[in-house]
Design a protein around this motif. Structure first.
Motif, PDB file in Angstrom:
ATOM      1  N   ARG A 174      -4.002  22.486   9.573  1.00  0.00           N
ATOM      2  CA  ARG A 174      -3.416  21.191   9.230  1.00  0.00           C
ATOM      3  C   ARG A 174      -3.976  20.689   7.898  1.00  0.00           C
ATOM      4  N   PHE A 175      -3.151  19.952   7.168  1.00  0.00           N
ATOM      5  CA  PHE A 175      -3.656  19.171   6.038  1.00  0.00           C
ATOM      6  C   PHE A 175      -4.439  17.980   6.582  1.00  0.00           C
ATOM      7  N   GLY A 176      -3.982  17.454   7.710  1.00  0.00           N
ATOM      8  CA  GLY A 176      -4.724  16.413   8.402  1.00  0.00           C
ATOM      9  C   GLY A 176      -4.271  15.005   8.084  1.00  0.00           C
ATOM     10  N   PRO A 177      -4.848  14.016   8.764  1.00  0.00           N
ATOM     11  CA  PRO A 177      -4.363  12.637   8.687  1.00  0.00           C
ATOM     12  C   PRO A 177      -5.028  11.761   7.630  1.00  0.00           C
ATOM     13  N   ASP A 178      -6.066  12.260   6.957  1.00  0.00           N
ATOM     14  CA  ASP A 178      -6.898  11.364   6.147  1.00  0.00           C
ATOM     15  C   ASP A 178      -6.702  11.479   4.646  1.00  0.00           C
ATOM     16  N   LYS A 179      -6.307  12.636   4.147  1.00  0.00           N
ATOM     17  CA  LYS A 179      -6.184  12.819   2.697  1.00  0.00           C
ATOM     18  C   LYS A 179      -4.845  12.274   2.202  1.00  0.00           C
ATOM     19  N   PRO A 180      -4.789  11.780   0.952  1.00  0.00           N
ATOM     20  CA  PRO A 180      -3.564  11.127   0.467  1.00  0.00           C
ATOM     21  C   PRO A 180      -2.389  12.087   0.277  1.00  0.00           C
ATOM     22  N   VAL A 181      -1.193  11.559   0.578  1.00  0.00           N
ATOM     23  CA  VAL A 181       0.053  12.310   0.440  1.00  0.00           C
ATOM     24  C   VAL A 181       1.050  11.458  -0.328  1.00  0.00           C
ATOM     25  N   ALA A 182       1.724  12.051  -1.300  1.00  0.00           N
ATOM     26  CA  ALA A 182       2.840  11.401  -1.991  1.00  0.00           C
ATOM     27  C   ALA A 182       4.092  12.220  -1.731  1.00  0.00           C
ATOM     28  N   VAL A 183       5.168  11.556  -1.320  1.00  0.00           N
ATOM     29  CA  VAL A 183       6.453  12.212  -1.081  1.00  0.00           C
ATOM     30  C   VAL A 183       7.395  11.835  -2.205  1.00  0.00           C
ATOM     31  N   LEU A 184       7.979  12.834  -2.863  1.00  0.00           N
ATOM     32  CA  LEU A 184       8.908  12.591  -3.966  1.00  0.00           C
ATOM     33  C   LEU A 184      10.338  12.654  -3.452  1.00  0.00           C
ATOM     34  N   ILE A 185      11.151  11.633  -3.794  1.00  0.00           N
ATOM     35  CA  ILE A 185      12.562  11.619  -3.421  1.00  0.00           C
ATOM     36  C   ILE A 185      13.404  11.281  -4.652  1.00  0.00           C
ATOM     37  N   SER A 186      14.715  11.491  -4.516  1.00  0.00           N
ATOM     38  CA  SER A 186      15.640  11.212  -5.609  1.00  0.00           C
ATOM     39  C   SER A 186      16.995  10.834  -5.027  1.00  0.00           C
ATOM     40  N   GLY A 187      17.952  10.613  -5.904  1.00  0.00           N
ATOM     41  CA  GLY A 187      19.309  10.332  -5.466  1.00  0.00           C
ATOM     42  C   GLY A 187      20.001  11.538  -4.864  1.00  0.00           C
ATOM     43  N   THR A 188      19.360  12.691  -4.900  1.00  0.00           N
ATOM     44  CA  THR A 188      19.881  13.911  -4.284  1.00  0.00           C
ATOM     45  C   THR A 188      19.360  14.081  -2.860  1.00  0.00           C
ATOM     46  N   LEU A 242      10.560  16.441  -2.201  1.00  0.00           N
ATOM     47  CA  LEU A 242      11.846  16.518  -1.502  1.00  0.00           C
ATOM     48  C   LEU A 242      12.992  16.088  -2.410  1.00  0.00           C
ATOM     49  N   ARG A 243      12.793  16.118  -3.704  1.00  0.00           N
ATOM     50  CA  ARG A 243      13.808  15.600  -4.629  1.00  0.00           C
ATOM     51  C   ARG A 243      15.102  16.393  -4.598  1.00  0.00           C
ATOM     52  N   GLY A 296      19.830   4.417   2.138  1.00  0.00           N
ATOM     53  CA  GLY A 296      18.896   5.368   1.579  1.00  0.00           C
ATOM     54  C   GLY A 296      17.464   4.967   1.878  1.00  0.00           C
ATOM     55  N   VAL A 297      16.541   5.883   1.645  1.00  0.00           N
ATOM     56  CA  VAL A 297      15.116   5.573   1.737  1.00  0.00           C
ATOM     57  C   VAL A 297      14.714   4.876   0.442  1.00  0.00           C
TER      58      VAL A 297
END
Length: 286
Positions: free
Chosen positions: A186-200, A136-137, A263-264
């Protein structure tokens, strides 16, 4: 005349009536330039001068705004045309080494009624990956229903409460829950997820990152985001000027607050060039 129209819209619609009163006093005490671009820039500075709300803006458009600008039907048509030019908000989808899927969502999270099929297709394609990078950068915002729709693919069928909206017109919080059924897989609730963010990252993009972080569903990696938690409406001031006014504020069922102004804050803070590399390392370790 234009500034009176802006003041009236603020008084009628802004989610914080007391702040609206303070802003209107500033507007009425100021002399503004006649040039449209300079006028919009100066008014925007004053709109944001009281509480720093980045969603409060007077925007100058080179092309004339349609008469129906601000109506739901007209806005949806505009969003649909924009979505057609940008892949429905799906900028890229890649399968990386180690069973990791990388899904890049931008420029915005379009309304689910416009782009639900594009997101459903993308989420179906990543469903059998071992881990997911949700990028989501460069996401500049989005519609709350799409935030709920996307998040629903990352949980199970049991609904999970996400950030709701406190609306001035109802004086209450409208809850938001993940969906018990979604089209595709669904990707589902158990497998790892990383969300990418930035100053944008802003607005709806921030909400998706914030909700996945606060529910413990994802690790947020990157830089602190811009800090806009107030969904807004656009109002036509004249042929070339649009006023965007927040009409609600996000309320997390977990924190009771939101990311407005702050911000987050990423779970793991990185330099911009290291964001994806760090996220991949974290996912592969897990």
């Amino acid at each position: 005349m234009r500034i009176e129209h802006v003041a009236e819209l603020m008084t009628t619609h802004y989610v914080f009536p007391d702040v609206a009163d303070d802003v209107v006093r500033v507007l009425k005490a100021t002399t503004y330039p006649e040039d449209d671009v300079a006028f919009a820039d100066a008014v925007t500075r004053d709109l944001q001068s009281v509480n720093g709300d980045k969603h409060l803006r007077l925007i100058h458009h080179e092309d004339a705004l349609p008469e129906g600008h601000g109506d739901d039907e007209t806005d949806l048509a505009t969003m649909a045309a924009w979505a057609d030019r940008t892949g429905g908000g799906v900028a890229g989808l890649h399968r990386l080494d180690g069973g990791v899927a990388h899904l890049d969502l931008r420029p915005v999270l379009f309304p689910s009624v416009v782009c639900g099929d594009a997101i459903a297709a993308a989420m179906t394609l990543v469903a059998n990956a071992d881990a997911l990078v949700l990028d989501l950068r460069q996401c500049l915002g989005g519609e709350p229903s799409m935030v709920t729709f996307i998040a629903s693919y990352l949980f199970g069928a049991e609904p999970v409460e996400l950030s709701g909206l406190f609306e001035r017109t109802t004086d209450r919080v409208t809850q938001a829950w993940t969906l018990p059924y979604v089209p595709g897989r669904r990707f589902g609730p158990d497998k790892p997820v990383a969300v990418l963010i930035s100053g944008t990252t802003f607005s709806g993009g921030e909400q998706l990152a914030y909700d996945l972080q606060q529910t413990g569903r994802a690790t947020v990696v990157g830089q602190r985001s811009r800090g806009g938690a107030h969904p807004r409406r656009g109002f036509r001031v004249d042929d070339h000027l649009e006023l965007t006014v927040p009409v609600a504020r996000s309320v997390s069922p977990i924190t009771g607050g939101n990311w407005e102004g702050t911000g987050v804050v990423p779970t793991i803070e990185t330099a911009p060039d290291d964001t994806l590399t760090t996220a991949l390392r974290v996912l592969r370790e897990r």
